[in-house]
Design an enzyme around this catalytic site. Sequence first.
Site, PDB file in Angstrom:
ATOM      1  N   ASN A 101      -3.204   4.894   4.647  1.00  0.00           N
ATOM      2  CA  ASN A 101      -3.112   5.081   3.346  1.00  0.00           C
ATOM      3  C   ASN A 101      -2.339   6.106   3.095  1.00  0.00           C
ATOM      4  OD1 ASN A 101      -5.639   3.503   3.391  1.00  0.00           O
ATOM      5  ND2 ASN A 101      -6.884   4.888   3.175  1.00  0.00           N
ATOM      6  N   HIS A 118       1.951   5.107   7.319  1.00  0.00           N
ATOM      7  CA  HIS A 118       2.685   4.608   6.151  1.00  0.00           C
ATOM      8  C   HIS A 118       3.285   5.630   5.191  1.00  0.00           C
ATOM      9  CE1 HIS A 118       0.928   0.385   6.893  1.00  0.00           C
ATOM     10  NE2 HIS A 118       1.814   0.590   7.490  1.00  0.00           N
ATOM     11  N   CYS A 126      15.045  11.590  -0.189  1.00  0.00           N
ATOM     12  CA  CYS A 126      16.390  11.012  -0.724  1.00  0.00           C
ATOM     13  C   CYS A 126      16.822   9.743  -0.410  1.00  0.00           C
ATOM     14  CB  CYS A 126      17.388  11.948  -0.360  1.00  0.00           C
ATOM     15  SG  CYS A 126      19.038  11.595  -0.847  1.00  0.00           S
ATOM     16  N   CYS A 151      17.342  13.567  -6.087  1.00  0.00           N
ATOM     17  CA  CYS A 151      17.257  14.387  -4.983  1.00  0.00           C
ATOM     18  C   CYS A 151      17.854  15.807  -5.416  1.00  0.00           C
ATOM     19  CB  CYS A 151      18.002  13.835  -3.949  1.00  0.00           C
ATOM     20  SG  CYS A 151      18.194  15.083  -2.484  1.00  0.00           S
ATOM     21  N   CYS A 154      21.303  16.660  -3.356  1.00  0.00           N
ATOM     22  CA  CYS A 154      22.688  15.929  -3.800  1.00  0.00           C
ATOM     23  C   CYS A 154      22.700  15.204  -5.021  1.00  0.00           C
ATOM     24  CB  CYS A 154      22.747  14.964  -2.584  1.00  0.00           C
ATOM     25  SG  CYS A 154      21.644  13.636  -2.723  1.00  0.00           S
ATOM     26  N   THR A 191      -9.920  -1.700   6.987  1.00  0.00           N
ATOM     27  CA  THR A 191      -8.684  -2.250   6.948  1.00  0.00           C
ATOM     28  C   THR A 191      -8.664  -3.695   7.208  1.00  0.00           C
ATOM     29  OG1 THR A 191      -6.527  -2.398   7.995  1.00  0.00           O
ATOM     30  CG2 THR A 191      -8.247  -1.463   9.313  1.00  0.00           C
ATOM     31  N   ASN A 216     -16.460  -2.341   8.304  1.00  0.00           N
ATOM     32  CA  ASN A 216     -15.959  -3.188   7.005  1.00  0.00           C
ATOM     33  C   ASN A 216     -16.873  -4.177   6.634  1.00  0.00           C
ATOM     34  OD1 ASN A 216     -14.425  -5.338   5.527  1.00  0.00           O
ATOM     35  ND2 ASN A 216     -12.390  -4.748   6.617  1.00  0.00           N
ATOM     36  N   PRO A 217     -17.012  -4.097   5.256  1.00  0.00           N
ATOM     37  CA  PRO A 217     -18.308  -5.149   4.564  1.00  0.00           C
ATOM     38  C   PRO A 217     -17.955  -6.741   5.199  1.00  0.00           C
ATOM     39  CG  PRO A 217     -17.403  -3.687   3.127  1.00  0.00           C
ATOM     40  CD  PRO A 217     -16.679  -3.315   4.173  1.00  0.00           C
ATOM     41  N   GLU A 218     -16.435  -6.985   5.333  1.00  0.00           N
ATOM     42  CA  GLU A 218     -16.145  -8.099   5.703  1.00  0.00           C
ATOM     43  C   GLU A 218     -15.462  -8.290   6.863  1.00  0.00           C
ATOM     44  OE1 GLU A 218     -14.209 -10.279   2.538  1.00  0.00           O
ATOM     45  OE2 GLU A 218     -15.484  -9.506   1.099  1.00  0.00           O
TER      46      GLU A 218
END
Length: 250
Positions: A101, A118, A126, A151, A154, A191, A216-218
């Site tokens: 996340n 991630h 930049c 940025c 620069c 996930t 996970n519920p599924e």
Amino acid sequence: MDDRLQQLAKRLSGATRVTVMTGAGVSAASGVPTFRGPHGLWRSFRPEDLATPHAFARDPRMVWEWYDWRRSQLAACEPNAAHDVLARWSAHPGFTLITQNVDGLHERAGTRDVIRFHGSIWELQCAEECRGSGSGWEDRTAHLDPLPPRCPPCGGLAGPGVVWFGEAIDPAVLARCERALACDVFLSIGTSSIVYPAAGLVHAAKRLGAFTAEINPEATEAAGDLNLAIAMPAEDVLPQILGSVTSSCD
Ligand code: OAD
């Protein structure tokens, strides 16, 4: 307590090293939309238009409008009971939290040393001259101005500090994950387990001898390869097994 929860609690209380990998489902009870499923973001938006380097090069403003909208949604969300339990567990030395996340809710709940697989939606980097210099910066403003942001050193275009489809994971992040695979229990929470390389971690931990479980519920496609699958929401399960990690990792 349900048999499966008891089994997980027993494993956790006998463990000295516990690694947890979370995905969008852990934030669902905070009101953060998941990516897949009936109300998932990828039902209404195309990832190739918004979450690839090519999309950013083609239309940085459109990409930023989407990220800015998500930042403003997230600014109004609070961590839930699942984040809170993981934050408590993170106080123990043998515990590692890896998250896919980018929402920052684990950190807001107080989790220490989160491995952000991630990246973070609250960081900017930049996209021009300083790219690759490691010069990302944090900006928690709900609505950025100007859009797209620039940025500071620069003046070039800045992008969100997240990993897009087709991009490599930071080698330093991969190295930290690699170390966390050598654990007694590897828990995969919220996930869909379909985006690699993140989805491969739980299987790698199992090959190294970890007891592996999913909350996970599924049930996901990965569940068949794991030792245990608990088909319940994370915010219901984790508070019931809160005490399991307390003494074990010390
Ligand atoms: P997904 O949206 O693919 O999957 C979310 C999962 O959470 C689903 O399997 C749901 O069944 C489950 N879920 C929903 N509510 C839950 C709850 N209350 N408790 C536990 N689980 C629940 O999200 P991710 O697997 O995180 O990539 O997606 C992986 C990556 O794909 C994301 O990191 C993102 C996305 O494209 C990048 O940003 C690079």
